[in-house]
Design an enzyme around this catalytic site. Structure first.
Site, PDB file in Angstrom:
ATOM      1  N   ARG A   1      45.091 -16.775  42.743  1.00 17.80           N
ATOM      2  CA  ARG A   1      46.036 -15.774  43.227  1.00 17.80           C
ATOM      3  C   ARG A   1      46.753 -15.163  42.033  1.00 17.80           C
ATOM      4  O   ARG A   1      47.184 -15.865  41.115  1.00 17.80           O
ATOM      5  CB  ARG A   1      47.060 -16.410  44.170  1.00 17.80           C
ATOM      6  CG  ARG A   1      48.022 -15.384  44.732  1.00 17.80           C
ATOM      7  CD  ARG A   1      48.899 -15.962  45.792  1.00 17.80           C
ATOM      8  NE  ARG A   1      49.781 -14.932  46.332  1.00 17.80           N
ATOM      9  CZ  ARG A   1      50.603 -15.120  47.317  1.00 17.80           C
ATOM     10  NH1 ARG A   1      50.670 -16.300  47.900  1.00 17.80           N
ATOM     11  NH2 ARG A   1      51.373 -14.147  47.751  1.00 17.80           N
TER      12      ARG A   1
ATOM     13  N   ASP B   1      52.574 -22.176  52.038  1.00 17.06           N
ATOM     14  CA  ASP B   1      53.965 -21.999  52.433  1.00 17.06           C
ATOM     15  C   ASP B   1      54.498 -23.294  53.023  1.00 17.06           C
ATOM     16  O   ASP B   1      53.758 -24.064  53.634  1.00 17.06           O
ATOM     17  CB  ASP B   1      54.102 -20.901  53.494  1.00 17.06           C
ATOM     18  CG  ASP B   1      53.725 -19.532  52.972  1.00 17.06           C
ATOM     19  OD1 ASP B   1      54.335 -19.113  51.976  1.00 17.06           O
ATOM     20  OD2 ASP B   1      52.834 -18.897  53.558  1.00 17.06           O
TER      21      ASP B   1
ATOM     22  N   ARG C   1      44.648 -12.409  49.146  1.00 17.21           N
ATOM     23  CA  ARG C   1      44.787 -13.529  48.223  1.00 17.21           C
ATOM     24  C   ARG C   1      43.744 -14.590  48.523  1.00 17.21           C
ATOM     25  O   ARG C   1      43.239 -14.665  49.641  1.00 17.21           O
ATOM     26  CB  ARG C   1      46.184 -14.119  48.312  1.00 17.21           C
ATOM     27  CG  ARG C   1      46.549 -14.519  49.730  1.00 17.21           C
ATOM     28  CD  ARG C   1      48.016 -14.824  49.868  1.00 17.21           C
ATOM     29  NE  ARG C   1      48.799 -13.629  49.830  1.00 17.21           N
ATOM     30  CZ  ARG C   1      49.521 -13.165  50.830  1.00 17.21           C
ATOM     31  NH1 ARG C   1      49.568 -13.817  51.958  1.00 17.21           N
ATOM     32  NH2 ARG C   1      50.212 -12.070  50.719  1.00 17.21           N
TER      33      ARG C   1
ATOM     34  N   ASP D   1      47.128 -19.094  50.044  1.00 17.72           N
ATOM     35  CA  ASP D   1      48.536 -18.855  50.349  1.00 17.72           C
ATOM     36  C   ASP D   1      49.120 -20.142  50.911  1.00 17.72           C
ATOM     37  O   ASP D   1      48.714 -20.598  51.972  1.00 17.72           O
ATOM     38  CB  ASP D   1      48.662 -17.715  51.362  1.00 17.72           C
ATOM     39  CG  ASP D   1      50.103 -17.346  51.650  1.00 17.72           C
ATOM     40  OD1 ASP D   1      50.954 -17.542  50.758  1.00 17.72           O
ATOM     41  OD2 ASP D   1      50.374 -16.861  52.757  1.00 17.72           O
TER      42      ASP D   1
END
Length: 97
Positions: free
Chosen positions: A14, A29, A24, A27
């Site tokens: 990324r 989170d 991307r 990811d």
């Protein structure tokens, strides 16, 4: 913890300066952290749980009866209330080497 996740994302391709919603390769989170509730970064539980079925579906796959702190609903209840669930396609991966 957020900086550690960002480092992993960059390691796996990324762009370090990637814009929000840009394509991307990875990811990561923080969606939940036990029963913690936070109004500052990282926001917990993360609001994306209530907005996007592509975020909620994997949580459902792990534990549909998980109760979201402060909200009080289960993952199953949240997912059932979403309108875009049918647009998700489940992928099966064979991880045998």
């Amino acid at each position: 913890m957020s900086s550690a996740l960002k480092s992993i994302e960059v390691k796996w391709g990324r762009a370090a300066d990637a814009a929000k919603f840009q394509d991307r390769t990875l990811d990561l989170d923080i969606l939940l952290y036990g029963k913690e509730i936070s109004q500052k970064k990282p926001l917990l539980p993360r609001e994306d749980i209530f907005k996007y079925s592509f975020v909620t579906q994997p949580l459902y796959d792990l534990d549909p009866q998980l109760v979201i702190p402060q909200d009080g609903r289960t993952i199953k209840q949240i997912l059932e209330a979403m309108s875009d669930v049918d647009s998700l396609k489940k992928s099966i991966f064979n991880f045998s080497w």
